[in-house]
Design a protein around this motif. Structure first.
Motif, PDB file in Angstrom:
ATOM      1  N   SER A 111       0.959  -1.535  -0.382  1.00 58.17           N
ATOM      2  CA  SER A 111      -0.546   0.031   0.296  1.00 58.17           C
ATOM      3  C   SER A 111       1.028   1.477  -0.181  1.00 58.17           C
ATOM      4  CB  SER A 111      -1.287  -0.048   0.967  1.00 58.17           C
ATOM      5  OG  SER A 111      -1.570  -0.830   1.377  1.00 58.17           O
ATOM      6  N   THR A 112       0.034   2.571  -0.476  1.00 59.05           N
ATOM      7  CA  THR A 112       0.896   3.709  -0.941  1.00 59.05           C
ATOM      8  C   THR A 112      -0.116   4.765  -1.638  1.00 59.05           C
ATOM      9  OG1 THR A 112       3.118   4.960  -1.804  1.00 59.05           O
ATOM     10  CG2 THR A 112       2.175   3.113  -3.036  1.00 59.05           C
ATOM     11  N   GLY A 113       0.125   5.928  -0.616  1.00 56.97           N
ATOM     12  CA  GLY A 113      -0.798   6.387  -1.328  1.00 56.97           C
ATOM     13  C   GLY A 113      -1.883   6.585  -1.846  1.00 56.97           C
ATOM     14  N   LYS A 114      -2.401   6.475  -3.261  1.00 54.59           N
ATOM     15  CA  LYS A 114      -3.746   5.969  -3.942  1.00 54.59           C
ATOM     16  C   LYS A 114      -3.744   4.672  -4.190  1.00 54.59           C
ATOM     17  CE  LYS A 114      -4.576  11.407  -5.778  1.00 54.59           C
ATOM     18  NZ  LYS A 114      -4.754  11.567  -6.728  1.00 54.59           N
ATOM     19  N   PHE A 115      -2.660   3.440  -3.911  1.00 54.67           N
ATOM     20  CA  PHE A 115      -2.976   2.520  -4.485  1.00 54.67           C
ATOM     21  C   PHE A 115      -2.673   1.084  -3.482  1.00 54.67           C
ATOM     22  CE2 PHE A 115      -1.426   4.969  -7.390  1.00 54.67           C
ATOM     23  CZ  PHE A 115      -2.265   4.918  -9.028  1.00 54.67           C
ATOM     24  N   ARG A 116      -3.498   0.894  -3.946  1.00 56.25           N
ATOM     25  CA  ARG A 116      -3.163  -1.031  -3.241  1.00 56.25           C
ATOM     26  C   ARG A 116      -3.356  -2.076  -3.232  1.00 56.25           C
ATOM     27  NH1 ARG A 116      -5.967  -1.356   2.782  1.00 56.25           N
ATOM     28  NH2 ARG A 116      -4.446  -0.528   3.739  1.00 56.25           N
ATOM     29  N   ASN A 167     -14.240  -1.932  -2.603  1.00 61.96           N
ATOM     30  CA  ASN A 167     -12.940  -0.776  -2.498  1.00 61.96           C
ATOM     31  C   ASN A 167     -12.011  -0.512  -1.151  1.00 61.96           C
ATOM     32  OD1 ASN A 167     -14.731   0.362  -0.426  1.00 61.96           O
ATOM     33  ND2 ASN A 167     -16.306  -0.208  -2.691  1.00 61.96           N
ATOM     34  N   ASP A 168     -11.708   0.550  -1.347  1.00 58.46           N
ATOM     35  CA  ASP A 168     -11.083   0.676  -0.032  1.00 58.46           C
ATOM     36  C   ASP A 168     -10.792   1.813   0.063  1.00 58.46           C
ATOM     37  OD1 ASP A 168      -9.222   0.850   2.227  1.00 58.46           O
ATOM     38  OD2 ASP A 168      -7.338   0.300   1.148  1.00 58.46           O
ATOM     39  N   ARG A 173      -8.327   4.940  -1.696  1.00 58.02           N
ATOM     40  CA  ARG A 173      -7.379   4.133  -2.451  1.00 58.02           C
ATOM     41  C   ARG A 173      -7.682   2.992  -4.298  1.00 58.02           C
ATOM     42  NH1 ARG A 173      -4.620   2.620   2.529  1.00 58.02           N
ATOM     43  NH2 ARG A 173      -2.280   3.501   2.067  1.00 58.02           N
ATOM     44  N   VAL A 202      -7.665  -0.775  -5.948  1.00 55.10           N
ATOM     45  CA  VAL A 202      -7.410  -1.278  -5.503  1.00 55.10           C
ATOM     46  C   VAL A 202      -7.131  -2.531  -6.846  1.00 55.10           C
ATOM     47  CG1 VAL A 202      -7.775  -3.183  -4.587  1.00 55.10           C
ATOM     48  CG2 VAL A 202      -8.397  -1.480  -2.828  1.00 55.10           C
ATOM     49  N   ARG A 220      -8.594   3.924 -14.557  1.00 53.68           N
ATOM     50  CA  ARG A 220      -7.359   4.196 -13.435  1.00 53.68           C
ATOM     51  C   ARG A 220      -7.091   2.883 -13.844  1.00 53.68           C
ATOM     52  NH1 ARG A 220     -10.868   5.464  -8.612  1.00 53.68           N
ATOM     53  NH2 ARG A 220     -10.203   3.305  -7.288  1.00 53.68           N
TER      54      ARG A 220
END
Length: 413
Positions: free
Chosen positions: A149-154, A186-187, A190, A192, A284
């Protein structure tokens, strides 16, 4: 990973052992201990004088035929551990303790390890290291092999080691099923995405051991062609039907390679990747792919401790002086050309020779097997019309493959 000085291998192995010992994981009389002893003895005695069988006495195998074999098999293991440690020094993932305890308990060499748990954990740590080095928060404590995980992404990553063609569909289907169950829809804000990392080394090289190339580029291309071939032949198994958030497949080959030119031959380890992204990604998804590749490239850099490359001029042709002679055994050559490939335990068999000013060069089935398939296709059409010219051109091509750089003096060819 380039071949570094022996002292760097010793230093990095000590770092790995210290890291584990501080976490209560004993490394004495384990494979890490034996790798360290191997390099320490090389530093004192040299590669040719070391008694590797006395160190790895429970791992003696017919594949270990020379000091060079021992060096490359150990190198393959140690470079993977060094890469893992590079990530752990940057960020220690949740759940790493259990993985490290499993890794330490494995057999000395992947080629001999019949219990896959140790190498499975080692592969997961190898993939996790990319994310640890890239600034991700990495979690290996859940049912998912890796959550980065980091910033806007997992990213949810499932890791599979695939040992044969028959395993491929089953293991990839299993990974997709695991992602369907484990990835959230969803998260929050972020993005996913899921990814399947597959080590296909044993599919590409059934001996799960070593390879070689005439040059650094040739070694790289041999392995990349293996990855592309697997992706092309088994494209149907690389399904994107579900889960919907499956971003792509990440095929990897990890193998030790002896690079023959320039002299002296150089041992190195290849971590070769081939990314297969989901087709027709939305906006995305494209952002996630670009970000994923960008982070991968950031950490796929040369080790700062490696010696700078030697300046060499590749050559595209070779001039064979007047008075040179050659010979070629057509029956042996035809046998080699009709074979599907070279078997793991096959010995070199000479079928041609070239004599230049008293210096003789012998060429074997290994030399002809390394020529590009496109060249051999063109050569077959020539041999029907002009067999003598075709034989000379084949020998010249193998000579050029053996000596791919401009000679250092006018007296060399």
């Amino acid at each position: 990973m380039q071949s570094l000085d022996i002292k760097h291998h010793i230093e990095d192995l000590q770092k790995i052992r210290n890291f584990m010992e501080l976490r209560g994981i004993a490394t004495h009389n384990t494979r890490l201990d034996r790798y360290a002893r191997f390099y320490e003895e090389i530093e004192v005695r040299g590669t040719q004088s070391i008694d590797a069988e006395a160190i790895f006495k429970n791992s003696v195998d017919s594949r270990f035929r020379s000091p060079g074999d021992w060096l490359l098999y150990v190198l393959r293991e140690v470079h993977e551990l060094m890469w893992i440690m590079k990530g752990l020094q940057t960020h220690t993932p949740l759940g790493v303790q259990e993985k490290l305890e499993t890794v330490v308990g494995g057999r000395d060499f992947a080629a001999l390890d019949r219990d896959s748990r140790s190498r499975d954990a080692q592969f997961e740590l190898r993939i996790a290291s990319y994310f640890c080095q890239s600034g991700f928060e990495v979690d290996m404590s859940t049912d998912t092999d890796i959550i980065a995980s980091t910033g806007k992404f997992r990213f949810f990553i499932e890791c599979k080691r695939i040992g044969s063609e028959t395993q491929l569909r089953k293991r990839l289907s299993e990974a997709r099923s695991q992602l369907r169950k484990r990835m959230p829809k969803n998260d929050g804000a972020r993005i996913v995405m899921g990814c399947i990392a597959a080590d296909v080394t044993k599919m590409a090289f059934s001996h799960n051991g070593l390879t070689f190339g005439m040059t650094n580029e040739h070694s790289r291309d041999i392995i990349q062609r293996k990855l592309v071939d697997i992706a092309d032949r088994f494209g149907g198994a690389l399904s994107f039907a579900a889960p919907r958030k499956l971003l792509g497949y990440w095929l990897q080959i990890h193998i030790a390679s002896l690079i023959l030119k320039p002299d002296p031959p150089t041992p190195a380890t290849r971590f070769s990747s081939y990314q297969i992204p989901r087709p027709n990604l939305n906006r995305r998804g494209r952002r996630a792919v670009y970000f994923f590749y960008e982070k991968f490239e950031e950490v796929s850099v040369k080790d700062a401790r490696a010696a700078p490359p030697q300046a060499l001029a590749p050559r595209s042709y070779v001039t064979i002086p007047e008075g040179s002679t050659f010979s070629l055994d057509k029956e042996k050559l035809n046998t080699f050309l009709t074979q599907a490939g070279i078997a793991d335990d096959e010995e070199p068999v000479a079928f041609a020779s070239l004599n230049i000013k008293g210096k003789s060069e012998e060429f074997t089935n290994f030399d002809v097997s390394m020529l590009p398939a496109e060249y051999l296709d063109e050569w077959r059409s020539l041999v029907e019309e002009k067999p003598g010219e075709a034989a000379a051109k084949l020998i010249a091509a193998m000579y050029l493959q053996r000596y791919p750089y401009e000679p250092p003096s006018e007296n060399d060819f």
